[in-house]
Design an enzyme around this catalytic site. Structure first.
Site, PDB file in Angstrom:
ATOM      1  N   GLY A   7       7.624   5.464   7.752  1.00  0.00           N
ATOM      2  CA  GLY A   7       6.714   6.590   7.978  1.00  0.00           C
ATOM      3  C   GLY A   7       6.984   7.210   9.331  1.00  0.00           C
ATOM      4  CB  SER A   8       4.957   9.540  11.288  1.00  0.00           C
ATOM      5  OG  SER A   8       3.785   8.776  11.433  1.00  0.00           O
ATOM      6  CB  THR A   9       8.088   8.327  15.497  1.00  0.00           C
ATOM      7  OG1 THR A   9       9.365   8.373  14.849  1.00  0.00           O
ATOM      8  CG2 THR A   9       8.249   7.679  16.857  1.00  0.00           C
ATOM      9  CB  CYS A  23      14.194   9.180   7.064  1.00  0.00           C
ATOM     10  SG  CYS A  23      12.754   8.606   6.199  1.00  0.00           S
ATOM     11  CD  GLU A  52      11.206  12.834  10.461  1.00  0.00           C
ATOM     12  OE1 GLU A  52      10.089  12.370  10.770  1.00  0.00           O
ATOM     13  OE2 GLU A  52      12.073  12.192   9.858  1.00  0.00           O
ATOM     14  CD  GLU A 101      13.754   4.776   7.345  1.00  0.00           C
ATOM     15  OE1 GLU A 101      13.631   5.786   8.080  1.00  0.00           O
ATOM     16  OE2 GLU A 101      13.803   4.825   6.103  1.00  0.00           O
ATOM     17  CE  LYS A 144      -1.642   2.556   3.252  1.00  0.00           C
ATOM     18  NZ  LYS A 144      -1.416   3.866   2.611  1.00  0.00           N
ATOM     19  N   GLY A 176       4.289   4.381  13.562  1.00  0.00           N
ATOM     20  CA  GLY A 176       5.097   3.203  13.905  1.00  0.00           C
ATOM     21  C   GLY A 176       4.700   2.636  15.255  1.00  0.00           C
TER      22      GLY A 176
HETATM   23  P1  ADP Z   1       3.237  11.186   7.512  1.00  0.00           P
HETATM   24  O1  ADP Z   1       2.865  11.527   8.917  1.00  0.00           O
HETATM   25  O2  ADP Z   1       4.602  11.619   7.182  1.00  0.00           O
HETATM   26  O3  ADP Z   1       2.192  11.532   6.497  1.00  0.00           O
HETATM   27  P2  ADP Z   1       2.467   8.521   7.980  1.00  0.00           P
HETATM   28  O4  ADP Z   1       3.293   7.758   8.937  1.00  0.00           O
HETATM   29  O5  ADP Z   1       1.158   9.045   8.453  1.00  0.00           O
HETATM   30  O6  ADP Z   1       3.384   9.647   7.412  1.00  0.00           O
HETATM   31  O7  ADP Z   1       2.192   7.675   6.664  1.00  0.00           O
HETATM   32  C1  ADP Z   1       3.086   6.751   6.096  1.00  0.00           C
HETATM   33  C2  ADP Z   1       2.283   5.613   5.527  1.00  0.00           C
HETATM   34  O8  ADP Z   1       1.573   4.976   6.592  1.00  0.00           O
HETATM   35  C3  ADP Z   1       1.225   5.982   4.503  1.00  0.00           C
HETATM   36  O9  ADP Z   1       1.158   4.950   3.544  1.00  0.00           O
HETATM   37  C4  ADP Z   1      -0.053   6.036   5.329  1.00  0.00           C
HETATM   38  O10 ADP Z   1      -1.237   5.823   4.579  1.00  0.00           O
HETATM   39  C5  ADP Z   1       0.185   4.893   6.284  1.00  0.00           C
HETATM   40  N1  ADP Z   1      -0.554   4.973   7.562  1.00  0.00           N
HETATM   41  C6  ADP Z   1      -1.082   6.068   8.148  1.00  0.00           C
HETATM   42  N2  ADP Z   1      -1.658   5.727   9.334  1.00  0.00           N
HETATM   43  C7  ADP Z   1      -1.491   4.391   9.479  1.00  0.00           C
HETATM   44  C8  ADP Z   1      -1.849   3.426  10.488  1.00  0.00           C
HETATM   45  N3  ADP Z   1      -2.495   3.785  11.603  1.00  0.00           N
HETATM   46  N4  ADP Z   1      -1.484   2.149  10.308  1.00  0.00           N
HETATM   47  C9  ADP Z   1      -0.798   1.767   9.214  1.00  0.00           C
HETATM   48  N5  ADP Z   1      -0.445   2.614   8.219  1.00  0.00           N
HETATM   49  C10 ADP Z   1      -0.781   3.903   8.343  1.00  0.00           C
END
Ligand code: ADP
Length: 523
Positions: free
Chosen positions: A270-272, A326, A426, A292, A218, A275
């Site tokens: 993606g974001s902490t 990152c 960040e 990561e 995805k 994560g």
């Molecule tokens: P940012 O905050 O930089 O937009 P995210 O961590 O929200 O980055 O997004 C990175 C990826 O994780 C995207 O593909 C997003 O759709 C997906 N994502 C967002 N929220 C969730 C979640 N709760 N569980 C799994 N994936 C998610």
């Protein structure tokens, strides 16, 4: 200025997505406020690849793909339903348990991955242009790092297919022997972010497939186009049905993947904050996790650093992908003795950066990826200024011809202190918070006093000092006199809140395999 801008000739682009209603020369796009074309979505855009078929989403069109250089809509995407996610997982499981993928010899798998790399290169101009349109990257970056980098990941991991060796451990008994093998983890859920959509998809897909897994991928809802095009290329070169499934959607779809009992592993970038939520959500079936997450890379400028060499490298890093990296240097510790000269030279270089649409050949830095993100960066800089920081360069949103895009200028902030969020969190924007230090022990402890531990750079002409700082800085990657450090062979990942595990390199093989022990009785 010694930046990495290269001229690329893109005269024969034929967009398979038919995003443009007409072909335009990139020179006509110098003004980011000018139209980049009307919405005319192509056949694969907005569909899911499930079990080898392109499926129309039942949700219809939910997410808009927009060009961050001018806000124009490029196309629309669906949000996968539970039934569609289930179908993708079922297809991946079936392809894992039976069919050609399971029986494919390692050298055949290697050839297939090599063909994916060839297909990426054959379609490089189209992919680079698509990445630039959707993500905002300057074409030179999109081509050299995202597209050609993606091809290199497939080639590197193609080579590993025939080298996944086990061991014969020295067990202390006469009646049996033991050997180990590396076997696939199973169905892998790959969730990618919006800063390097194609590259990060490649650096997850290549090791996952090289080690025999099947995947449900995805991409981020903001930037799914190059991933869908890559899926189409992979399908066309013969990746068997069900091995690669691609669905689109936002956080809820990602969350559903992390909770899904049919998925054995999640690899997430993606974001902490997300994560952390994945760690909780994946507990149900004890998914294997590669995470990561964020970074807050320090740039440590030692008293003996050669400013002629290091200023251009630091600036090139700050503006690389508009800071949406990152490992971007985002807190600068300048030795007191060099502070004034460093600030003066860096400010001069930062002020001369050419900001513009990614498709403009002269742009050195493109827009941020979305208006929401622009607001986040602007908010962080405003907060720092309100707390006492002084903007030496930039410091507020661009207007005029830039106003319809998500452009933020290269920014340098002086008088930053570590209690400010701009020094701790960040930023993911082209922002240089400057701090000073007096001695080595002090700077090591300040650099390590961070939730993050992804990467750092150290600048010195003294070899011993370089090694000493590299050994004491607590991060997954420390770079001495360089900002590069990304290579398919180089492990990448962080400590503490920067995540779990390593991607790329031999280490990625561990992330996508389980060790299986087989005992053979000898009596
Ligand atoms: P940012 O905050 O930089 O937009 P995210 O961590 O929200 O980055 O997004 C990175 C990826 O994780 C995207 O593909 C997003 O759709 C997906 N994502 C967002 N929220 C969730 C979640 N709760 N569980 C799994 N994936 C998610």
């Amino acid at each position: 200025m010694a930046l990495f801008v290269l001229d690329i000739y893109l005269d024969c682009w034929k967009a398979r997505f038919r995003i443009y209603s007409e072909e335009r020369d990139v020179d006509t796009l110098q003004d980011p406020n000018k139209s980049a074309g009307r919405n005319d979505a192509g056949p694969r855009l907005g569909r899911f690849l499930i079990d080898g078929n392109w499926i129309e989403p039942s949700s219809g069109s939910v997410h808009l793909c927009t060009n961050p250089a001018n806000g124009e809509v490029l196309g629309t995407l669906g949000e996968a339903s539970t039934a569609e996610l289930n179908a993708a997982v079922t297809a991946a499981r079936r392809a894992l348990d039976s069919g050609p993928w399971r029986n494919m010899l390692p050298n055949e798998r290697a050839r297939l991955l090599w063909r994916v790399a060839d297909a990426i290169e054959t379609n490089a101009s189209e992919l680079a242009r698509l990445e630039s349109l959707d993500q905002g990257q300057p074409l030179s970056l999109a081509m050299n790092m995202s597209v050609l980098g993606a091809a290199e990941h497939f080639r590197y991991f193609a080579g590993w297919c025939t080298k996944l060796d086990g061991r014969v451990p020295s067990v202390s008994r006469h009646d049996a022997m033991l050997y180990t093998r590396r076997v696939p983890v199973g169905v892998c859920g790959l969730i990618t972010p919006w800063n390097f959509p194609l590259l990060i998809a490649a650096w997850k897909l290549a090791p996952a497939l090289a080690t025999g897994n099947t995947v449900v991928l995805k991409p981020a809802e903001q930037t799914s186009l190059t991933t869908l095009r890559l899926a189409e290329l992979m399908h066309d070169v013969g990746i068997p049905r069900g091995v690669l499934n691609v669905i689109t959607g936002a956080g809820p779809t990602g969350q559903a993947m992390t909770e899904h009992p049919g998925i054995d592993k999640i690899s997430f970038t993606g974001s902490t904050a997300v994560g952390r939520s994945i760690v909780r959500a994946s507990a149900g079936n004890f998914k294997r996790l590669s995470l990561e997450l964020g970074g807050k890379a320090a740039s440590v400028i030692c008293p003996d650093a050669d400013l002629n060499k290091i200023v251009p490298k630091n600036i090139a890093n700050v503006i690389n992908n508009a800071g949406q990296v990152c490992g971007a240097l985002s807190r600068f510790y300048v030795h007191q003795s060099l502070h004034d000269e460093f600030v003066e030279r860096a400010a001069a270089e930062l002020s001369s950066v050419r900001v513009g649409a990614g498709l403009n050949k002269t742009s050195q830095m493109g827009p941020l990826n979305s208006v929401e993100h622009l607001e986040r960066v602007d908010h962080m800089v405003k907060a720092a200024i309100a707390e006492g920081a002084t903007p030496i360069v930039g410091g507020s949103r661009l207007d005029g011809i830039y106003a319809s895009g998500s452009f933020y200028p290269p920014t340098m902030l002086e008088g930053v202190t570590e209690d400010m969020s701009v020094a701790r969190e960040e930023i993911f924007g082209p922002v240089m918070p400057i701090m000073t230090y007096n001695d080595e022990e002090e700077v090591i402890s300040r650099v390590n006093n961070s939730d993050y531990g992804l990467s750092a750079s150290v600048w010195t002409e003294n070899l011993a000092r370089g090694h000493r700082l590299a050994s004491h800085i607590s991060a997954g990657a420390v770079r001495v006199n360089t900002v590069s450090g990304l290579d398919p062979a180089a492990p990448w990942g962080g400590m503490r809140a920067s995540g779990w595990g390593r991607e790329m390199g031999e280490e990625a093989l561990e992330a996508y395999t389980e060790v299986k022990a087989t005992w053979i009785g000898l009596e």
